[in-house]
Design a protein around this motif. Structure first.
Motif, PDB file in Angstrom:
ATOM      1  N   ALA A  65       0.868  -1.275  -0.029  1.00  0.00           N
ATOM      2  CA  ALA A  65       0.039   0.103  -0.050  1.00  0.00           C
ATOM      3  C   ALA A  65       0.814   1.325  -0.060  1.00  0.00           C
ATOM      4  O   ALA A  65       2.136   1.463   0.098  1.00  0.00           O
ATOM      5  CB  ALA A  65      -0.789   0.063   1.171  1.00  0.00           C
ATOM      6  N   PHE A  66       0.124   2.460  -0.263  1.00  0.00           N
ATOM      7  CA  PHE A  66       0.845   3.791  -0.101  1.00  0.00           C
ATOM      8  C   PHE A  66       0.617   4.304   1.422  1.00  0.00           C
ATOM      9  O   PHE A  66      -0.547   4.237   2.007  1.00  0.00           O
ATOM     10  CB  PHE A  66       0.295   4.798  -1.087  1.00  0.00           C
ATOM     11  N   TYR A  67       1.735   4.554   2.157  1.00  0.00           N
ATOM     12  CA  TYR A  67       1.348   4.875   3.489  1.00  0.00           C
ATOM     13  C   TYR A  67       1.942   6.340   3.539  1.00  0.00           C
ATOM     14  O   TYR A  67       2.864   6.925   3.320  1.00  0.00           O
ATOM     15  CB  TYR A  67       2.322   4.195   4.421  1.00  0.00           C
ATOM     16  N   ILE A  68       0.837   7.012   4.257  1.00  0.00           N
ATOM     17  CA  ILE A  68       0.857   8.720   4.444  1.00  0.00           C
ATOM     18  C   ILE A  68       0.954   8.994   5.773  1.00  0.00           C
ATOM     19  O   ILE A  68       0.211   8.635   6.482  1.00  0.00           O
ATOM     20  CB  ILE A  68       0.016   9.383   3.693  1.00  0.00           C
ATOM     21  N   CYS A  69       1.973   9.819   6.302  1.00  0.00           N
ATOM     22  CA  CYS A  69       1.841  10.350   7.604  1.00  0.00           C
ATOM     23  C   CYS A  69       1.441  11.700   7.558  1.00  0.00           C
ATOM     24  O   CYS A  69       1.656  12.372   6.412  1.00  0.00           O
ATOM     25  CB  CYS A  69       3.397  10.383   8.014  1.00  0.00           C
ATOM     26  N   ALA A  70       0.934  12.168   8.780  1.00  0.00           N
ATOM     27  CA  ALA A  70       0.250  13.561   8.879  1.00  0.00           C
ATOM     28  C   ALA A  70       0.522  14.112  10.014  1.00  0.00           C
ATOM     29  O   ALA A  70       0.961  13.217  11.162  1.00  0.00           O
ATOM     30  CB  ALA A  70      -0.999  13.668   8.406  1.00  0.00           C
ATOM     31  N   SER A  71       0.571  15.276  10.268  1.00  0.00           N
ATOM     32  CA  SER A  71       0.577  15.883  11.333  1.00  0.00           C
ATOM     33  C   SER A  71      -0.298  17.095  11.582  1.00  0.00           C
ATOM     34  O   SER A  71      -0.708  17.866  10.531  1.00  0.00           O
ATOM     35  CB  SER A  71       1.928  16.412  11.789  1.00  0.00           C
ATOM     36  N   SER A  72      -0.712  17.533  12.921  1.00  0.00           N
ATOM     37  CA  SER A  72      -1.664  18.747  13.056  1.00  0.00           C
ATOM     38  C   SER A  72      -1.322  19.479  14.165  1.00  0.00           C
ATOM     39  O   SER A  72      -0.787  18.856  15.105  1.00  0.00           O
ATOM     40  CB  SER A  72      -3.014  18.347  12.747  1.00  0.00           C
ATOM     41  N   LYS A  73      -1.884  20.643  14.453  1.00  0.00           N
ATOM     42  CA  LYS A  73      -1.835  21.190  15.737  1.00  0.00           C
ATOM     43  C   LYS A  73      -2.922  20.371  16.888  1.00  0.00           C
ATOM     44  O   LYS A  73      -3.653  19.501  16.375  1.00  0.00           O
ATOM     45  CB  LYS A  73      -2.689  22.636  15.895  1.00  0.00           C
ATOM     46  N   ARG A  74      -2.698  20.480  18.187  1.00  0.00           N
ATOM     47  CA  ARG A  74      -3.269  19.804  18.901  1.00  0.00           C
ATOM     48  C   ARG A  74      -4.780  19.708  19.063  1.00  0.00           C
ATOM     49  O   ARG A  74      -5.397  20.733  18.343  1.00  0.00           O
ATOM     50  CB  ARG A  74      -2.720  20.170  20.414  1.00  0.00           C
ATOM     51  N   ASP A  75      -5.488  18.812  19.498  1.00  0.00           N
ATOM     52  CA  ASP A  75      -6.810  18.620  19.930  1.00  0.00           C
ATOM     53  C   ASP A  75      -7.094  19.928  20.390  1.00  0.00           C
ATOM     54  O   ASP A  75      -6.829  20.560  21.249  1.00  0.00           O
ATOM     55  CB  ASP A  75      -7.109  17.503  20.633  1.00  0.00           C
ATOM     56  N   GLY A  76      -8.338  20.305  19.730  1.00  0.00           N
ATOM     57  CA  GLY A  76      -9.158  21.534  20.340  1.00  0.00           C
ATOM     58  C   GLY A  76      -8.643  22.930  19.428  1.00  0.00           C
ATOM     59  O   GLY A  76      -9.368  23.687  19.396  1.00  0.00           O
ATOM     60  N   GLU A  77      -7.596  22.669  18.702  1.00  0.00           N
ATOM     61  CA  GLU A  77      -7.248  23.790  17.591  1.00  0.00           C
ATOM     62  C   GLU A  77      -7.873  23.322  16.169  1.00  0.00           C
ATOM     63  O   GLU A  77      -7.205  22.610  15.777  1.00  0.00           O
ATOM     64  CB  GLU A  77      -5.985  24.016  17.856  1.00  0.00           C
ATOM     65  N   LEU A  78      -8.938  23.622  15.819  1.00  0.00           N
ATOM     66  CA  LEU A  78      -9.437  23.109  14.470  1.00  0.00           C
ATOM     67  C   LEU A  78      -8.255  23.777  13.499  1.00  0.00           C
ATOM     68  O   LEU A  78      -7.951  24.848  13.263  1.00  0.00           O
ATOM     69  CB  LEU A  78     -10.779  23.784  14.220  1.00  0.00           C
ATOM     70  N   GLY A  79      -7.851  22.932  12.616  1.00  0.00           N
ATOM     71  CA  GLY A  79      -7.202  23.205  11.508  1.00  0.00           C
ATOM     72  C   GLY A  79      -6.607  21.941  10.811  1.00  0.00           C
ATOM     73  O   GLY A  79      -6.986  20.964  11.113  1.00  0.00           O
ATOM     74  N   PRO A  80      -6.282  22.014   9.560  1.00  0.00           N
ATOM     75  CA  PRO A  80      -6.039  21.028   8.750  1.00  0.00           C
ATOM     76  C   PRO A  80      -4.920  20.175   9.131  1.00  0.00           C
ATOM     77  O   PRO A  80      -3.799  20.467   9.861  1.00  0.00           O
ATOM     78  CB  PRO A  80      -5.520  21.927   7.224  1.00  0.00           C
ATOM     79  N   GLN A  81      -4.749  18.838   8.530  1.00  0.00           N
ATOM     80  CA  GLN A  81      -3.667  18.114   8.694  1.00  0.00           C
ATOM     81  C   GLN A  81      -2.673  18.340   7.503  1.00  0.00           C
ATOM     82  O   GLN A  81      -3.346  18.730   6.342  1.00  0.00           O
ATOM     83  CB  GLN A  81      -4.080  16.538   8.808  1.00  0.00           C
ATOM     84  N   HIS A  82      -1.440  18.145   7.826  1.00  0.00           N
ATOM     85  CA  HIS A  82      -0.396  18.362   6.847  1.00  0.00           C
ATOM     86  C   HIS A  82       0.183  17.041   6.317  1.00  0.00           C
ATOM     87  O   HIS A  82       0.676  16.236   7.438  1.00  0.00           O
ATOM     88  CB  HIS A  82       0.622  19.465   7.275  1.00  0.00           C
ATOM     89  N   PHE A  83       0.243  16.685   5.319  1.00  0.00           N
ATOM     90  CA  PHE A  83       0.588  15.206   4.913  1.00  0.00           C
ATOM     91  C   PHE A  83       2.160  15.295   4.495  1.00  0.00           C
ATOM     92  O   PHE A  83       2.509  16.183   3.776  1.00  0.00           O
ATOM     93  CB  PHE A  83      -0.093  14.639   3.834  1.00  0.00           C
ATOM     94  N   GLY A  84       2.757  14.092   4.615  1.00  0.00           N
ATOM     95  CA  GLY A  84       3.921  13.769   3.940  1.00  0.00           C
ATOM     96  C   GLY A  84       3.833  13.395   2.693  1.00  0.00           C
ATOM     97  O   GLY A  84       2.800  13.077   2.129  1.00  0.00           O
ATOM     98  N   ASP A  85       4.909  12.987   2.045  1.00  0.00           N
ATOM     99  CA  ASP A  85       5.054  12.472   0.589  1.00  0.00           C
ATOM    100  C   ASP A  85       4.583  11.038   0.276  1.00  0.00           C
ATOM    101  O   ASP A  85       4.498  10.513  -0.619  1.00  0.00           O
ATOM    102  CB  ASP A  85       6.185  12.908  -0.182  1.00  0.00           C
TER     103      ASP A  85
END
Lengths: 111, 114
Positions: free
Chosen positions: B87-107
């Motif tokens: 499969a294709f595995y993608i990692c992501a990160s975002s600000k902490r819970d409670g701060e609405l915002g997008p997830q940013h993805f790796g390649d």
């Protein structure tokens, strides 16, 4: 968990025409709705998002509309260009940061 | 999203072998995620971590393991118990819970079985 349905799975439009992709969700408490564009072999890129206190948001040729009562939201792309060809994913989130994704729409813009 | 680095880009696994996929972020995000993407499907959540030394299972955690010893790093191990790891595995990160915002993805990392 959340149940997100996305339609259509594939969409072909002529260059210059509009494209509309729709997602429905099940949890009425969901409050954040992003759209991602993913080109072949690349990472998903956020293109637009909307929060539950807003009904519509526009960014140049891209717009998102949200109907909280009906629990659906849509992506609208106007004046489509060949570079808009990609897979588009909707997502839904409630409270915590976990996103639930739709199954994607492959958009092809025909020159 | 240059702040999220995944390595390697392509990875091959032999039968019965564990492999570890790397994900590093310099966005100072508290939350990190691992998704799996199969052809014609959306992203499915494997594991996520809201804070260092804590992580939770996602929808398809069986056959995978993670660790979060540092804020910047969230490696994913695909174990031999995962019977269909291609499969294709993608990692992501975002600000902490409670701060609405997008997830940013790796390649992403594309994993294949030899």
């Amino acid at each position: 968990g959340e149940n997100v349905e996305q339609h259509p799975s594939t969409l072909s439009v002529q260059e210059g025409d509009s494209a509309v992709i729709k997602c429905t969700y099940s949890d009425s408490a969901s409050n954040y709705f992003p759209w991602y564009k993913q080109e072949l072999g690349k990472r998903p890129q956020l293109i637009i998002d909307i929060r539950s206190n807003v009904g519509e948001k526009k960014d140049q040729r891209i717009a998102v509309t949200l109907n909280k009562t009906a629990k659906h939201f849509s992506l609208h792309i106007t004046e489509t260009q060949p570079e808009d060809s990609a897979v588009y994913f909707c997502a839904v989130r409630r409270g915590a940061n976990n996103l639930f994704f739709g199954t994607g729409t492959r958009l092809t813009v025909i020159p | 999203d240059g702040g999220i680095t995944q390595s390697p880009k392509y990875l091959f696994r032999k039968e019965g072998q564990n492999v570890t996929l790397s994900c590093e972020q310099n966005l100072n995000h508290d939350a990190m995620y691992w998704y799996r993407q199969d052809p014609g499907q959306g992203l499915r959540l494997i594991y996520y971590s809201q804070i260092v030394n804590d992580f939770q299972k996602g929808d398809i955690a069986e056959g995978y393991s993670v660790s979060r010893e540092k804020k910047e790093s969230f490696p994913l191990t695909v174990t031999s118990a995962q019977k269909n790891p291609t499969a294709f595995y993608i990692c992501a990160s975002s600000k902490r819970d409670g701060e609405l915002g997008p997830q940013h993805f790796g390649d992403g990392t594309r994993l294949s079985i030899l």
